[in-house]
Design a protein around this motif. Structure first.
Motif, PDB file in Angstrom:
ATOM      1  N   PHE A 130       0.835  -1.207   0.000  1.00 17.44           N
ATOM      2  CA  PHE A 130       0.000   0.000   0.000  1.00 17.44           C
ATOM      3  C   PHE A 130       0.866   1.253   0.000  1.00 17.44           C
ATOM      4  O   PHE A 130       0.661   2.170  -0.793  1.00 17.44           O
ATOM      5  CB  PHE A 130      -0.924  -0.010   1.224  1.00 17.44           C
ATOM      6  CG  PHE A 130      -1.729   1.255   1.385  1.00 17.44           C
ATOM      7  CD1 PHE A 130      -2.877   1.467   0.641  1.00 17.44           C
ATOM      8  CD2 PHE A 130      -1.337   2.239   2.288  1.00 17.44           C
ATOM      9  CE1 PHE A 130      -3.615   2.631   0.790  1.00 17.44           C
ATOM     10  CE2 PHE A 130      -2.056   3.397   2.447  1.00 17.44           C
ATOM     11  CZ  PHE A 130      -3.202   3.598   1.689  1.00 17.44           C
ATOM     12  N   GLU A 131       1.844   1.293   0.891  1.00 21.26           N
ATOM     13  CA  GLU A 131       2.673   2.483   0.998  1.00 21.26           C
ATOM     14  C   GLU A 131       3.594   2.644  -0.206  1.00 21.26           C
ATOM     15  O   GLU A 131       3.889   3.765  -0.622  1.00 21.26           O
ATOM     16  CB  GLU A 131       3.472   2.443   2.298  1.00 21.26           C
ATOM     17  CG  GLU A 131       2.570   2.523   3.515  1.00 21.26           C
ATOM     18  CD  GLU A 131       3.324   2.652   4.816  1.00 21.26           C
ATOM     19  OE1 GLU A 131       4.537   2.968   4.784  1.00 21.26           O
ATOM     20  OE2 GLU A 131       2.711   2.435   5.873  1.00 21.26           O
ATOM     21  N   LEU A 132       4.034   1.537  -0.787  1.00 23.17           N
ATOM     22  CA  LEU A 132       4.853   1.626  -1.994  1.00 23.17           C
ATOM     23  C   LEU A 132       4.067   2.277  -3.135  1.00 23.17           C
ATOM     24  O   LEU A 132       4.620   3.021  -3.945  1.00 23.17           O
ATOM     25  CB  LEU A 132       5.321   0.240  -2.422  1.00 23.17           C
ATOM     26  CG  LEU A 132       6.172   0.200  -3.699  1.00 23.17           C
ATOM     27  CD1 LEU A 132       7.531   0.855  -3.465  1.00 23.17           C
ATOM     28  CD2 LEU A 132       6.345  -1.236  -4.195  1.00 23.17           C
ATOM     29  N   GLY A 133       2.765   2.011  -3.191  1.00 17.51           N
ATOM     30  CA  GLY A 133       1.950   2.536  -4.278  1.00 17.51           C
ATOM     31  C   GLY A 133       1.555   3.992  -4.141  1.00 17.51           C
ATOM     32  O   GLY A 133       1.136   4.626  -5.118  1.00 17.51           O
ATOM     33  N   ILE A 134       1.684   4.548  -2.924  1.00 16.74           N
ATOM     34  CA  ILE A 134       1.237   5.925  -2.699  1.00 16.74           C
ATOM     35  C   ILE A 134       1.955   6.929  -3.605  1.00 16.74           C
ATOM     36  O   ILE A 134       1.296   7.732  -4.280  1.00 16.74           O
ATOM     37  CB  ILE A 134       1.393   6.303  -1.212  1.00 16.74           C
ATOM     38  CG1 ILE A 134       0.379   5.545  -0.366  1.00 16.74           C
ATOM     39  CG2 ILE A 134       1.208   7.814  -1.022  1.00 16.74           C
ATOM     40  CD1 ILE A 134       0.592   5.715   1.133  1.00 16.74           C
ATOM     41  N   PRO A 135       3.282   6.945  -3.654  1.00 19.80           N
ATOM     42  CA  PRO A 135       3.945   7.942  -4.505  1.00 19.80           C
ATOM     43  C   PRO A 135       3.546   7.822  -5.970  1.00 19.80           C
ATOM     44  O   PRO A 135       3.384   8.837  -6.663  1.00 19.80           O
ATOM     45  CB  PRO A 135       5.435   7.645  -4.303  1.00 19.80           C
ATOM     46  CG  PRO A 135       5.517   6.968  -2.964  1.00 19.80           C
ATOM     47  CD  PRO A 135       4.272   6.145  -2.887  1.00 19.80           C
ATOM     48  N   HIS A 136       3.378   6.593  -6.472  1.00 23.31           N
ATOM     49  CA  HIS A 136       3.001   6.408  -7.872  1.00 23.31           C
ATOM     50  C   HIS A 136       1.606   6.963  -8.134  1.00 23.31           C
ATOM     51  O   HIS A 136       1.352   7.574  -9.173  1.00 23.31           O
ATOM     52  CB  HIS A 136       3.057   4.922  -8.238  1.00 23.31           C
ATOM     53  CG  HIS A 136       4.434   4.356  -8.209  1.00 23.31           C
ATOM     54  ND1 HIS A 136       5.241   4.318  -9.320  1.00 23.31           N
ATOM     55  CD2 HIS A 136       5.168   3.844  -7.187  1.00 23.31           C
ATOM     56  CE1 HIS A 136       6.405   3.787  -8.996  1.00 23.31           C
ATOM     57  NE2 HIS A 136       6.391   3.496  -7.703  1.00 23.31           N
ATOM     58  N   ARG A 137       0.707   6.766  -7.204  1.00 24.72           N
ATOM     59  CA  ARG A 137      -0.649   7.264  -7.382  1.00 24.72           C
ATOM     60  C   ARG A 137      -0.697   8.784  -7.322  1.00 24.72           C
ATOM     61  O   ARG A 137      -1.317   9.434  -8.171  1.00 24.72           O
ATOM     62  CB  ARG A 137      -1.566   6.670  -6.305  1.00 24.72           C
ATOM     63  CG  ARG A 137      -2.985   7.181  -6.359  1.00 24.72           C
ATOM     64  CD  ARG A 137      -3.706   6.706  -7.603  1.00 24.72           C
ATOM     65  NE  ARG A 137      -4.934   7.451  -7.827  1.00 24.72           N
ATOM     66  CZ  ARG A 137      -5.838   7.133  -8.747  1.00 24.72           C
ATOM     67  NH1 ARG A 137      -5.645   6.073  -9.503  1.00 24.72           N
ATOM     68  NH2 ARG A 137      -6.923   7.847  -8.902  1.00 24.72           N
ATOM     69  N   ILE A 138      -0.058   9.370  -6.334  1.00 28.52           N
ATOM     70  CA  ILE A 138      -0.152  10.821  -6.143  1.00 28.52           C
ATOM     71  C   ILE A 138       0.694  11.580  -7.164  1.00 28.52           C
ATOM     72  O   ILE A 138       0.210  12.511  -7.819  1.00 28.52           O
ATOM     73  CB  ILE A 138       0.274  11.202  -4.714  1.00 28.52           C
ATOM     74  CG1 ILE A 138      -0.615  10.492  -3.680  1.00 28.52           C
ATOM     75  CG2 ILE A 138       0.204  12.713  -4.527  1.00 28.52           C
ATOM     76  CD1 ILE A 138      -2.091  10.782  -3.809  1.00 28.52           C
ATOM     77  N   PHE A 139       1.942  11.192  -7.336  1.00 28.73           N
ATOM     78  CA  PHE A 139       2.821  11.936  -8.246  1.00 28.73           C
ATOM     79  C   PHE A 139       2.588  11.581  -9.717  1.00 28.73           C
ATOM     80  O   PHE A 139       3.038  12.310 -10.609  1.00 28.73           O
ATOM     81  CB  PHE A 139       4.285  11.698  -7.880  1.00 28.73           C
ATOM     82  CG  PHE A 139       4.650  12.232  -6.533  1.00 28.73           C
ATOM     83  CD1 PHE A 139       4.636  13.600  -6.282  1.00 28.73           C
ATOM     84  CD2 PHE A 139       4.993  11.377  -5.502  1.00 28.73           C
ATOM     85  CE1 PHE A 139       4.951  14.095  -5.037  1.00 28.73           C
ATOM     86  CE2 PHE A 139       5.324  11.867  -4.248  1.00 28.73           C
ATOM     87  CZ  PHE A 139       5.299  13.228  -4.017  1.00 28.73           C
ATOM     88  N   GLY A 140       1.879  10.496  -9.973  1.00 31.92           N
ATOM     89  CA  GLY A 140       1.591  10.138 -11.355  1.00 31.92           C
ATOM     90  C   GLY A 140       0.454  10.917 -11.967  1.00 31.92           C
ATOM     91  O   GLY A 140       0.194  10.804 -13.172  1.00 31.92           O
ATOM     92  N   ARG A 141      -0.238  11.730 -11.163  1.00 36.29           N
ATOM     93  CA  ARG A 141      -1.412  12.456 -11.628  1.00 36.29           C
ATOM     94  C   ARG A 141      -1.155  13.863 -12.153  1.00 36.29           C
ATOM     95  O   ARG A 141      -1.699  14.252 -13.181  1.00 36.29           O
ATOM     96  CB  ARG A 141      -2.446  12.530 -10.501  1.00 36.29           C
ATOM     97  CG  ARG A 141      -3.206  11.239 -10.291  1.00 36.29           C
ATOM     98  CD  ARG A 141      -4.103  10.951 -11.454  1.00 36.29           C
ATOM     99  NE  ARG A 141      -4.834   9.703 -11.319  1.00 36.29           N
ATOM    100  CZ  ARG A 141      -5.688   9.250 -12.230  1.00 36.29           C
ATOM    101  NH1 ARG A 141      -5.894   9.946 -13.332  1.00 36.29           N
ATOM    102  NH2 ARG A 141      -6.307   8.108 -12.053  1.00 36.29           N
ATOM    103  N   PRO A 142      -0.368  14.689 -11.474  1.00 38.15           N
ATOM    104  CA  PRO A 142      -0.287  16.112 -11.848  1.00 38.15           C
ATOM    105  C   PRO A 142       0.275  16.330 -13.252  1.00 38.15           C
ATOM    106  O   PRO A 142       1.251  15.686 -13.657  1.00 38.15           O
ATOM    107  CB  PRO A 142       0.651  16.700 -10.792  1.00 38.15           C
ATOM    108  CG  PRO A 142       0.620  15.743  -9.650  1.00 38.15           C
ATOM    109  CD  PRO A 142       0.443  14.392 -10.277  1.00 38.15           C
TER     110      PRO A 142
END
Length: 397
Positions: free
Chosen positions: A27-39
């Motif tokens: 879960f925590e590994l996926g957080i940066p990809h989800r948040i920073f992959g959007r802007p």
């Protein structure tokens, strides 16, 4: 990397490298990809590039679940990072037990270029601390690990009552979902409130969570008949442009001022005055970024009354003037990151408009880190100490 049509500087997205260690939490590994992959910037280009790496050559990395993940990059990716994020791991070994790095991990961290922004989620903070990156600096982790972190690393100023801490070039968060808050804060700091809010909407999470980790520690169940201050906060958020007195808020809940103040602090972690000032600072930030209103009009609409009053509050909370703040985030429309401090706490003298939520009030205090300069309340390089909710009370992040 592409060159601007005007012949200007080349566009290159900010590279975020996530260090995947054995025992990581998926879960925590996926957080940066989800948040920073959007802007994206005004031209539709991704403003961040997210890369995952291991301390070993490309290959499998064990997780705390019943599966492993394949990581396509080795430690050499760390040398290319603008920001390095270390998520939590349950198999840190001597890092967690003795506070020392393994040779493999130390060699990987040595690849990070000077000036690279560092961040950790939950127990990832142990890696930064063991590497000496947190000596003399404020840091946080999951509330269940805070005491151990302080014992193991006495030079670190551990704060167990915050959601995350932004100390300029080093940021740390509490556990689990606090990693989302930290990453959203980085987006907000780099590209402004509007971009971060859009990412939050698409992620289906609030753009800003309120309160301190204390609200997540298990305590005796309160009397279900006990009154709350939610209605008063909703009432205040609808009229932040008006003068609001403490007694006005107390009257909304039919409480005495003393009882209301105590109950408000129990629920939000801050005083009514601090909470209202935070909402007004957030409202001013939003208006400065998204409208062409004059500074005087923004001050009135945000509830500060005068431009001078707003200037003082923004200077204390953000370290910049309203004009400089607007210039920074209007200029950031081309995808170039800005630097944004977090919202600061105000005083109870003037009780307070932007709806950051009814759940409480995040106390943000800017703390100068090594080399950042400045004084408490106004460090250089955007160093902030942000207080917010704790993570999962059932276990470490």
């Amino acid at each position: 990397m592409t060159r601007e049509p005007s012949g200007g500087r080349e566009f290159r997205p900010h590279r975020v490298v996530v260090l995947a260690l054995d025992g990581l939490l998926p879960f925590e590994l996926g957080i940066p990809h989800r948040i920073f992959g959007r802007p994206r910037d005004a031209r539709g280009r991704h403003v961040y590039e997210v890369v995952t790496c291991s301390v070993r050559p490309p290959g499998p990395v064990e997780t705390d679940a019943d599966f492993a993940i394949h990581v396509a990059h080795g430690p050499e990716a760390l040398a290319t990072a603008d920001t390095v994020i270390v998520p939590a791991s349950y198999e840190l070994g001597p890092v967690y037990e003795e506070g020392v790095l393994t040779e493999e991990l130390a060699a990987a961290l040595d690849r990070i270029r000077p000036g690279t922004r560092l961040a950790s989620i939950c127990t990832g903070v142990y890696v930064l601390a063991a590497a000496g990156r947190l000596d003399g600096r404020p840091a946080t982790t999951h509330w269940a690990d805070a005491e151990r972190l302080q014992r193991l690393f006495p030079k670190v100023r551990v704060d167990a009552d915050v959601l995350f801490i932004d100390d300029g070039d080093v940021l740390t968060s509490a556990g689990v979902a606090a990693g989302i808050d930290l990453c959203l804060h980085i987006v907000r700091r780099d590209h402004g409130t509007a971009v971060a809010n859009e990412v939050a909407r698409r992620t289906v999470v609030p753009p800003h969570r309120d309160g301190g980790q204390a609200q997540y520690i298990q305590r005796p169940v309160p009397d279900p008949q006990q009154a709350t201050t939610t209605a008063a906060r909703a009432w205040a958020l609808g009229r932040l442009h008006e003068p609001i007195q403490l007694r006005d808020m107390a009257e909304q809940e039919a409480m005495s001022v003393r009882t209301f103040t105590r109950r408000f602090r129990e629920e939000t972690g801050v005083s009514p005055g601090q909470w209202l000032t935070q909402q007004r600072v957030e409202r001013a930030r939003y208006l400065l970024e998204s409208t062409d209103l004059s500074v005087d009009q923004v001050a009135r609409d945000a509830g500060f009354g005068t431009a001078q009053s707003m200037r003082q509050h923004l200077q204390a909370a953000l370290g910049v003037t309203p004009t400089a703040y607007r210039r920074t985030f209007r200029a950031g429309a081309d995808g170039s990151p800005g630097r944004r401090p977090a919202t600061g706490a105000g005083s109870d003298t003037a009780l307070g408009h932007h709806c950051a939520g009814l759940g409480g009030g995040t106390t943000a205090r800017r703390v100068p880190g090594p080399g950042s300069g400045g004084t408490v309340g106004r460090p250089a390089a955007g160093g902030d100490r942000v207080r917010g909710p704790r993570s999962d009370p059932a276990g470490r992040g």
